[in-house]
Design a protein around this motif. Structure first.
Motif, PDB file in Angstrom:
ATOM      1  N   LYS A  76       0.828  -1.210   0.000  1.00 51.44           N
ATOM      2  CA  LYS A  76       0.000   0.000   0.000  1.00 51.44           C
ATOM      3  C   LYS A  76       0.863   1.262   0.000  1.00 51.44           C
ATOM      4  CE  LYS A  76      -1.052   0.097   4.987  1.00 51.44           C
ATOM      5  NZ  LYS A  76      -2.157   0.003   5.963  1.00 51.44           N
ATOM      6  N   TYR A  80       0.539   4.037  -2.881  1.00 49.64           N
ATOM      7  CA  TYR A  80       0.365   5.440  -2.503  1.00 49.64           C
ATOM      8  C   TYR A  80       1.394   6.310  -3.226  1.00 49.64           C
ATOM      9  CZ  TYR A  80       0.858   9.585   0.496  1.00 49.64           C
ATOM     10  OH  TYR A  80       0.971  10.865   0.969  1.00 49.64           O
ATOM     11  N   LYS A  84       0.908   9.348  -6.043  1.00 45.71           N
ATOM     12  CA  LYS A  84       1.479  10.681  -5.841  1.00 45.71           C
ATOM     13  C   LYS A  84       2.363  11.096  -7.014  1.00 45.71           C
ATOM     14  CE  LYS A  84       1.391  12.700  -2.234  1.00 45.71           C
ATOM     15  NZ  LYS A  84       0.514  13.791  -1.726  1.00 45.71           N
ATOM     16  N   ALA A  90      -3.742  12.064  -2.801  1.00 47.35           N
ATOM     17  CA  ALA A  90      -4.095  10.809  -2.134  1.00 47.35           C
ATOM     18  C   ALA A  90      -3.808  10.899  -0.645  1.00 47.35           C
ATOM     19  CB  ALA A  90      -3.318   9.650  -2.753  1.00 47.35           C
ATOM     20  N   GLU A  91      -4.541  10.105   0.129  1.00 51.55           N
ATOM     21  CA  GLU A  91      -4.343  10.052   1.576  1.00 51.55           C
ATOM     22  C   GLU A  91      -4.162   8.595   1.991  1.00 51.55           C
ATOM     23  OE1 GLU A  91      -6.576  11.160   5.805  1.00 51.55           O
ATOM     24  OE2 GLU A  91      -7.446  11.807   3.885  1.00 51.55           O
ATOM     25  N   LEU A  92      -3.050   8.337   2.657  1.00 52.57           N
ATOM     26  CA  LEU A  92      -2.736   6.982   3.093  1.00 52.57           C
ATOM     27  C   LEU A  92      -3.499   6.657   4.368  1.00 52.57           C
ATOM     28  CD1 LEU A  92      -0.829   4.543   2.489  1.00 52.57           C
ATOM     29  CD2 LEU A  92       0.854   5.643   3.974  1.00 52.57           C
ATOM     30  N   ILE A 105      -5.952   3.520   0.883  1.00 51.00           N
ATOM     31  CA  ILE A 105      -5.655   4.801   0.238  1.00 51.00           C
ATOM     32  C   ILE A 105      -6.971   5.409  -0.249  1.00 51.00           C
ATOM     33  CG2 ILE A 105      -4.360   5.995  -1.577  1.00 51.00           C
ATOM     34  CD1 ILE A 105      -2.592   3.436  -1.778  1.00 51.00           C
TER      35      ILE A 105
END
Length: 400
Positions: A76, A80, A84, A90-92, A105
């Motif tokens: 993951k 991620y 990017k 995006a937010e992990l 994600i």
């Protein structure tokens, strides 16, 4: 876990740090909290596993039922970073309070919200479906990617599937496909034209791409590939028939017993039985079995000129389903399937190869009755002629 909260509520993501000394300094002077349960977590900076946060042994976090492996965390993190690098916001490990779920994600792309799940351990259909519906209810499109270690390859185009692998199948215009990612190889693997041969075996086209050669658009809509040759399916179908006599399942035993009572031989069935059709994955029962049931109940009694309707076939199918001799498969990533899809495709295929002729809406006339071989030699010969003659017609189903 790769993301924790500081005491002041700020997120602290290990994806943003590469320096061990810097992280050790943070560990000495700060405490970190789980974003879900709020309990203290430990920042682990080992040399064997990927750096991560871990709950204490006595913790009771609702998200801790699924212990993450290094393989999962590495995957993951790579996915991620891959997003990017494409300029995608995006937010992990994004926790969604609205549905009480933590997406590996979360990101936005072309004015749509997505939740990406990199799944490396087997989970039940119920959990998979609950998470999928949770994202959909919150206006997010779920993208499930299976971990490469869960892909069980048995041959060039042959794979072993259980209920878990089937959960990842998506049905799109180009047919069935499934995305897989291997963090060890930093590669995406795409299975396409996935078709069941037996209850545990599927054949599929396979393509592999390095992560840096793949874009998000390719992940969401893989480029169509040529369907696998029909002889690959035929070869596995023959092996499957043989396996019925070695270690038959309960379903196979019931099937063989019915053939015996009808004085029929599994090795001498007409070549029109067991044909692949696009909607076959919706059925847990393999094509060989459910098509043979339709033959036993209806098609074997028909002579040239006899008429049959789709309703006749659907009724026979439903009776077998009610007896639990035909079972459907839950496909969380697909819209609800009408069981008539596979039936219609099979009837249409019989029409295309000249067995049936459409004479009116939903009504068909028998033109060429099924040929029932009386010896193995006849069966081998008729099967060879059948597939040589109708190979392209059968495979064109998957190219339209």
């Amino acid at each position: 876990m790769l993301v924790a909260n500081r005491k002041n509520g700020e997120k602290f993501s290990l994806a943003d740090y590469r320096d061990r000394d810097e992280l050790e300094e943070y560990r000495r002077r700060e405490e970190f909290l789980c974003p879900v349960c709020g309990e203290l977590v430990i920042l682990k900076l080992g040399y064997q596993r990927i750096w991560h946060f871990s709950h204490r042994k006595e913790a009771n976090c609702p998200e801790s039922y699924e212990r993450e492996s290094s393989y999962h965390m590495m995957g993951k993190l790579q996915l991620y970073q891959w997003l990017k690098l494409q300029g995608i916001k995006a937010e992990l490990e994004s926790y969604l309070n609205s549905c009480k779920q933590r997406a590996d994600i979360a990101f936005e792309w072309k004015h749509k919200r997505y939740a990406l799940e990199f799944q490396c351990s087997s989970i039940s259909t119920e959990i998979f479906n609950k998470r999928t519906q949770g994202y959909l209810a919150n206006g997010m499109t779920p993208i499930w990617i299976m971990g490469g270690k869960q892909l069980k390859r048995m041959g060039t185009n042959l794979f072993s599937f259980n209920h878990f692998q089937y959960l990842f199948l998506r049905k799109e215009q180009g047919g069935w496909n499934m995305p897989v990612y291997c963090p060890d190889l930093r590669s995406f693997i795409f299975l396409q034209h996935t078709m069941p041969v037996s209850s545990k075996k599927v054949v599929a086209s396979i393509s592999t791409f390095q992560r840096n050669e793949t874009s998000l658009s390719v992940l969401l809509t893989p480029s169509p590939v040529t369907a696998i040759p029909l002889f690959g399916m035929l070869h596995e179908l023959k092996k499957t028939k043989t396996s019925f006599f070695i270690q038959p399942t309960l379903t196979q035993k019931r099937f063989l017993n019915e053939l015996y009572l009808k004085r029929m031989n599994l090795q001498l069935l007409p070549p029109e039985l067991g044909l692949p059709v696009p909607s076959a994955p919706f059925l847990e029962t393999p094509p060989l079995i459910w098509q043979t049931y339709l033959y036993l109940d209806l098609l074997r009694f028909m002579k040239v000129g006899d008429i049959i309707s789709k309703q006749n076939v659907s009724n026979a199918f439903l009776i077998r389903k009610q007896r639990q001799q035909i079972t459907l498969r839950t496909m969380p990533l697909c819209k609800s399937s009408d069981i008539s899809e596979a039936i219609n495709e099979y009837i249409t295929l019989l029409e295309s190869i000249g067995t049936l002729e459409k004479i009116a809406d939903y009504h068909y006339k028998m033109v060429r009755p099924f040929y029932l071989p009386s010896s193995v030699e006849q069966q081998v010969s008729s099967e060879k002629q059948f597939y040589e003659k109708f190979d392209k017609i059968i495979m064109n189903q998957f190219l339209s």
